[in-house]
Design a protein around this motif. Structure first.
Motif, PDB file in Angstrom:
ATOM      1  N   HIS A   1      -5.832   2.396  -5.884  1.00 21.02           N
ATOM      2  CA  HIS A   1      -6.036   3.316  -5.140  1.00 21.02           C
ATOM      3  C   HIS A   1      -7.270   4.264  -5.461  1.00 21.02           C
ATOM      4  O   HIS A   1      -7.211   5.250  -5.790  1.00 21.02           O
ATOM      5  CB  HIS A   1      -5.008   4.680  -5.318  1.00 21.02           C
ATOM      6  CG  HIS A   1      -3.838   3.712  -4.723  1.00 21.02           C
ATOM      7  ND1 HIS A   1      -2.817   3.721  -3.309  1.00 21.02           N
ATOM      8  CD2 HIS A   1      -2.775   3.363  -5.556  1.00 21.02           C
ATOM      9  CE1 HIS A   1      -1.522   3.435  -3.990  1.00 21.02           C
ATOM     10  NE2 HIS A   1      -1.658   2.592  -4.681  1.00 21.02           N
TER      11      HIS A   1
ATOM     12  N   HIS B   1       4.167  -1.410  -0.399  1.00 16.30           N
ATOM     13  CA  HIS B   1       4.566  -0.200  -1.882  1.00 16.30           C
ATOM     14  C   HIS B   1       6.365  -0.698  -1.533  1.00 16.30           C
ATOM     15  O   HIS B   1       7.401  -0.030  -0.983  1.00 16.30           O
ATOM     16  CB  HIS B   1       4.319   0.858  -2.125  1.00 16.30           C
ATOM     17  CG  HIS B   1       2.857   1.076  -2.249  1.00 16.30           C
ATOM     18  ND1 HIS B   1       1.782   0.531  -1.798  1.00 16.30           N
ATOM     19  CD2 HIS B   1       2.548   1.273  -3.896  1.00 16.30           C
ATOM     20  CE1 HIS B   1       0.905   1.177  -2.551  1.00 16.30           C
ATOM     21  NE2 HIS B   1       0.937   1.702  -3.392  1.00 16.30           N
TER      22      HIS B   1
ATOM     23  N   ASP C   1      -2.850   0.237 -10.905  1.00 16.20           N
ATOM     24  CA  ASP C   1      -2.570   0.496  -9.620  1.00 16.20           C
ATOM     25  C   ASP C   1      -3.284   2.202  -9.692  1.00 16.20           C
ATOM     26  O   ASP C   1      -2.718   3.202  -9.659  1.00 16.20           O
ATOM     27  CB  ASP C   1      -0.838   0.865  -9.735  1.00 16.20           C
ATOM     28  CG  ASP C   1       0.114   1.352  -8.585  1.00 16.20           C
ATOM     29  OD1 ASP C   1      -0.698   2.152  -7.579  1.00 16.20           O
ATOM     30  OD2 ASP C   1       1.340   2.461  -8.493  1.00 16.20           O
TER      31      ASP C   1
END
Ligand code: DI6
Ligand code: FE
Length: 393
Positions: free
Chosen positions: A61, A229, A304
């Motif tokens: 992200h 997720h 992540d």
């Protein structure tokens, strides 16, 4: 790794021929040298370095505004991730900071993070949106992500993380948000060429399996592949959901049942291990790696990278944590950031191994054996990168 008798498919004293941006030949250096001399092909001798496929970070992200150091401090003073999220912090606080940030500010911060990943041999990077949570703000995140792939020597795959958190303005209109994300925003962003895949956060503090299924069904109708997720904080049947949607990957999986693992294996869905989040949240029970392995689920490893649960811009550190915290072997960790990571992005036939026809994305390492890549903590032994057939400086 190229095919070979040793573990990792090692070829000692090997040579790789590159034509354009593709690998044209792989074999012993003695033969490669003769072929090169006969055809007048320039040779670069890397003198004892190891060459692996360029690393692939298949879950980040990377684009967001602000940071969340105060929550790091709150958690270490006793608050839980869920407590903070329920009090309007967590993802919501990054959404506020991201909406308030300028395009240039987002792009500069994300490029700095991308460069840190790239310094460790990363040549392909997945970037999720999910901190905009409305059309224009999500579009900006995906445009920043695409810009990184244009401006830096790294390939970017974009993921529209449409269901990440319920934004404040939809607090009393959940269903309207889920409808809009799947029926309006996704088709618009996909039509603009900004979406390589979608993702949904299936969790008690995020979205239910039914809500995620609805969103993923919209993606399927558009032919857009999915990530999920799944099982980060609880088992809500998200692995089964991911498998049922033929998702490319199910990510996290600290909580997954034997049925869930079997479903993933049958669907060919990759399990992406994210030890940086497990470590940051100081979770107790690691993913059931033995169960996943026995079921035949391919294992990938990613950073992540995000401001809340994994402020990590080192894929090598994620490999180390995947080994030490989750029990992956160093061989699995390296496969998990090359061959299997490529598969998690739907790129398995294009990159992730050193094979004829694949893209010449390579990382050069000053190491004595491949396990060293997972062994070090904060060590970066990457001394060079070839990206699409050219040396990256
Ligand atoms: N799981 C995560 O670990 C991140 N997103 C997700 O769905 C956390 C994102 C954040 O806390 O900002
Ligand atoms: Fe994530």
């Amino acid at each position: 790794m190229a095919q070979g008798a040793e573990p990792y498919g090692v070829i000692r004293d090997g040579a790789i021929a590159v034509k354009g941006e593709r690998i044209a030949w792989v074999g012993p250096a003695a033969i490669g040298g003769r072929l090169a001399a006969a055809h007048g092909i320039p040779v670069r001798d890397v003198e004892g370095l190891w060459i692996t496929p360029g690393l692939i970070d298949c879950h980040t992200h990377l684009v967001y505004g602000g940071q969340r150091v105060e929550e790091f401090e709150q958690r270490l003073n006793g608050a839980s991730y869920a407590d903070i999220a329920q009090a309007g912090g967590g993802i919501q606080s990054t959404v506020r900071a991201t909406r308030a940030a300028s395009f240039e500010g987002l792009a500069a911060a994300a490029a700095a993070r991308a460069r840190r990943l790239m310094s460790e041999g990363v040549t392909t990077l997945e970037i999720k949106s999910g901190y905009g949570l409305e059309l224009a703000a999500e579009r900006r995140l995906l445009e920043v992500a695409r810009g990184i792939g244009r401006e830096l020597p790294v390939s970017v795959r974009t993921t529209f993380l449409g269901l990440h958190a319920l934004p404040e303005e939809f607090r009393t209109a959940r269903q309207a948000f889920v409808d809009r994300a799947g029926n309006e925003w996704l088709p618009a962003l996909a039509a603009e060429g900004l979406v390589d895949a979608v993702d949904a956060f299936c969790e008690s503090i995020a979205f239910s399996p039914a809500e995620c299924r609805q969103f993923l069904a919209s993606a399927a109708r558009l032919g857009v592949p999915a990530h999920v997720h799944a099982g980060q904080l609880s088992d809500m049947g998200a692995a089964e959901l991911a498998a049922g949607c033929r998702a490319l990957s199910a990510d996290h999986l600290e909580y997954v049942s034997a049925d869930g693992a079997r479903a993933l294996a049958t669907a060919g869905t990759v399990a992406v291990m994210l030890p940086g989040a497990f470590y940051t949240l100081r979770q107790g029970d690691p993913p059931p790696v033995a169960l996943l392995r026995e079921a035949g689920v391919p294992l990938a490893v990613a950073t992540d990278c995000n401001p809340g649960t994994s402020p990590c811009t080192s894929l090598l550190l994620a490999m180390n944590m995947a080994c030490t915290l989750f029990g992956l072997t160093p061989h699995e960790a390296l496969a998990g950031t090359t061959r299997v990571a490529a598969r998690a992005l739907g790129l398995g036939s294009d990159r992730g191994t050193i094979e004829v026809g694949k893209r010449a994305d390579l990382a050069l390492w000053r190491i004595e054996r491949p396990a060293e890549l997972s062994y070090g903590m904060g060590a970066n032994s990457c001394v060079g990168v070839v990206y699409r057939g050219n040396s990256r400086t």
